[in-house]
Design a protein around this motif. Structure first.
Motif, short mmCIF file in Angstrom:
data_model
loop_
_atom_site.label_atom_id
_atom_site.label_comp_id
_atom_site.label_asym_id
_atom_site.label_seq_id
_atom_site.Cartn_x
_atom_site.Cartn_y
_atom_site.Cartn_z
N THR A 87 64.52 121.11 10.69
CA THR A 87 65.13 119.94 10.43
C THR A 87 63.98 119.12 10.27
OG1 THR A 87 66.82 120.61 12.13
CG2 THR A 87 66.60 118.39 11.78
N LEU A 88 64.10 118.24 9.06
CA LEU A 88 63.24 116.98 8.82
C LEU A 88 63.77 115.99 9.24
CD1 LEU A 88 62.01 118.41 5.31
CD2 LEU A 88 60.83 118.51 7.42
N GLY A 89 63.01 114.89 9.63
CA GLY A 89 63.48 113.56 9.87
C GLY A 89 63.41 112.44 8.90
N ALA A 90 63.84 111.54 8.93
CA ALA A 90 63.95 110.42 7.77
C ALA A 90 63.91 109.18 8.50
CB ALA A 90 65.14 110.57 6.85
N PRO A 91 62.71 108.45 9.09
CA PRO A 91 61.55 109.19 9.40
C PRO A 91 61.47 110.18 10.64
CG PRO A 91 61.51 106.88 10.12
CD PRO A 91 62.93 107.28 9.61
N THR A 92 62.24 109.97 11.49
CA THR A 92 62.37 110.77 12.59
C THR A 92 63.76 111.51 12.73
OG1 THR A 92 63.38 109.06 14.03
CG2 THR A 92 60.88 109.23 13.86
N VAL A 93 63.86 112.54 13.60
CA VAL A 93 64.80 113.54 13.79
C VAL A 93 65.62 112.77 14.91
CG1 VAL A 93 65.61 115.74 14.62
CG2 VAL A 93 63.75 115.54 13.14
N ALA A 94 66.93 112.53 14.79
CA ALA A 94 67.72 111.70 15.80
C ALA A 94 68.00 112.65 16.88
CB ALA A 94 68.96 111.20 15.16
N GLY A 95 67.97 112.07 17.98
CA GLY A 95 68.27 112.66 19.53
C GLY A 95 66.99 113.92 19.78
N ALA A 96 66.12 113.91 19.11
CA ALA A 96 65.11 114.94 19.25
C ALA A 96 64.05 114.37 20.30
CB ALA A 96 64.64 115.68 18.19
N SER A 97 63.30 114.89 21.02
CA SER A 97 62.41 114.71 21.75
C SER A 97 61.59 115.52 22.26
CB SER A 97 62.74 113.59 23.10
OG SER A 97 63.54 114.37 23.93
N VAL A 98 60.23 115.38 22.86
CA VAL A 98 59.55 116.38 23.54
C VAL A 98 59.18 116.20 24.95
CG1 VAL A 98 57.11 117.69 23.28
CG2 VAL A 98 58.53 117.31 21.00
N ALA A 99 59.37 117.14 26.03
CA ALA A 99 59.29 116.84 27.47
C ALA A 99 57.95 117.44 27.47
CB ALA A 99 60.19 117.43 28.14
N ALA A 100 56.85 116.77 28.16
CA ALA A 100 55.53 117.30 28.53
C ALA A 100 55.32 116.80 30.02
CB ALA A 100 54.55 116.79 27.50
N GLU A 101 54.34 117.65 30.49
CA GLU A 101 53.85 117.17 32.04
C GLU A 101 52.40 116.61 31.60
OE1 GLU A 101 52.46 119.67 35.85
OE2 GLU A 101 53.30 120.78 34.27
N VAL A 102 52.04 115.63 32.35
CA VAL A 102 50.88 114.82 32.39
C VAL A 102 49.64 115.84 33.32
CG1 VAL A 102 49.59 112.87 32.96
CG2 VAL A 102 51.53 112.75 32.09
N ILE A 103 48.72 116.43 32.73
CA ILE A 103 47.92 117.24 33.64
C ILE A 103 46.88 116.16 34.12
CG2 ILE A 103 46.33 118.91 33.33
CD1 ILE A 103 47.77 120.37 31.21
N GLU A 104 46.17 115.24 33.28
CA GLU A 104 44.94 114.52 33.65
C GLU A 104 45.07 113.27 32.79
OE1 GLU A 104 40.17 115.19 33.33
OE2 GLU A 104 41.41 116.57 32.71
N GLN A 105 44.52 112.25 33.26
CA GLN A 105 44.33 110.91 32.74
C GLN A 105 42.67 110.93 32.57
OE1 GLN A 105 46.19 109.12 31.07
NE2 GLN A 105 48.32 108.81 32.11
N GLY A 106 42.14 110.78 31.76
CA GLY A 106 40.68 111.02 31.94
C GLY A 106 40.02 109.93 30.72
N ARG A 107 38.51 110.03 30.72
CA ARG A 107 37.82 109.21 29.48
C ARG A 107 36.92 110.17 28.92
NH1 ARG A 107 35.22 104.25 32.44
NH2 ARG A 107 35.16 103.58 30.19
N GLY A 108 36.83 109.99 27.44
CA GLY A 108 36.06 111.15 26.80
C GLY A 108 34.42 110.56 26.87
N PRO A 109 33.60 111.38 26.16
CA PRO A 109 32.40 111.09 26.10
C PRO A 109 32.02 109.71 25.69
CG PRO A 109 32.72 112.60 24.39
CD PRO A 109 34.15 112.38 25.14
N LYS A 110 30.49 109.14 26.16
CA LYS A 110 30.20 107.92 25.88
C LYS A 110 29.63 107.75 24.52
CE LYS A 110 27.91 103.91 27.61
NZ LYS A 110 27.21 103.10 28.88
#
Length: 130
Positions: A47-70
């Motif tokens: 299913t291709l969206g125009a620009p997004t797919v209506a009614g579709a979403s992705v559920a995700a669990e937050v593992i970590e909030q962090g900061r990258g290398p300097k």
């Protein structure tokens, strides 16, 4: 089943149980968040969206909030005695995709239970003879 999502100005191809490192989004570790900008939902039928797919979403669990290398941004103008040094650390969110939802469904899976540390075995105390 897979999906292509858009977040933080980038696009990611995701499937269930994938781990992603994306630009920072709000959420505490262990919390389930929904990403709504789904561009493509694939599997048996695509299913291709125009620009997004209506009614579709992705559920995700937050593992970590962090900061990258300097990253150092050093600028120098030669023969002018002019230097500038700045550092930057980009913030990120580490996510684990739990499920891909279609037709406006809500997430059914909760966060994974955390592993409990192994119980410490106490060494038997040496008996003192009087």
């Amino acid at each position: 089943m897979f999906a292509v999502i858009k977040t933080g100005g980038k696009q990611y191809r995701v499937a269930a149980d994938d781990v992603l490192k994306i630009e920072k989004v709000k959420g505490e570790p262990g919390e389930i968040i929904q990403l709504g900008d789904v561009l493509v939902v694939g599997g048996d039928n695509v299913t291709l969206g125009a620009p997004t797919v209506a009614g579709a979403s992705v559920a995700a669990e937050v593992i970590e909030q962090g900061r990258g290398p300097k990253v150092i941004a050093f600028k120098k103008r030669r023969r002018k005695n002019s230097r500038r040094k700045r550092g930057h650390r980009q913030e990120f969110t580490l996510l684990r995709v739990t499920e891909i939802l279609t037709d406006g469904a809500s997430p059914t899976k909760g966060p994974r239970p955390k592993r409990e540390p192994k119980p410490k075995v106490e060494a038997p105390a040496a008996e003192t003879a009087a």
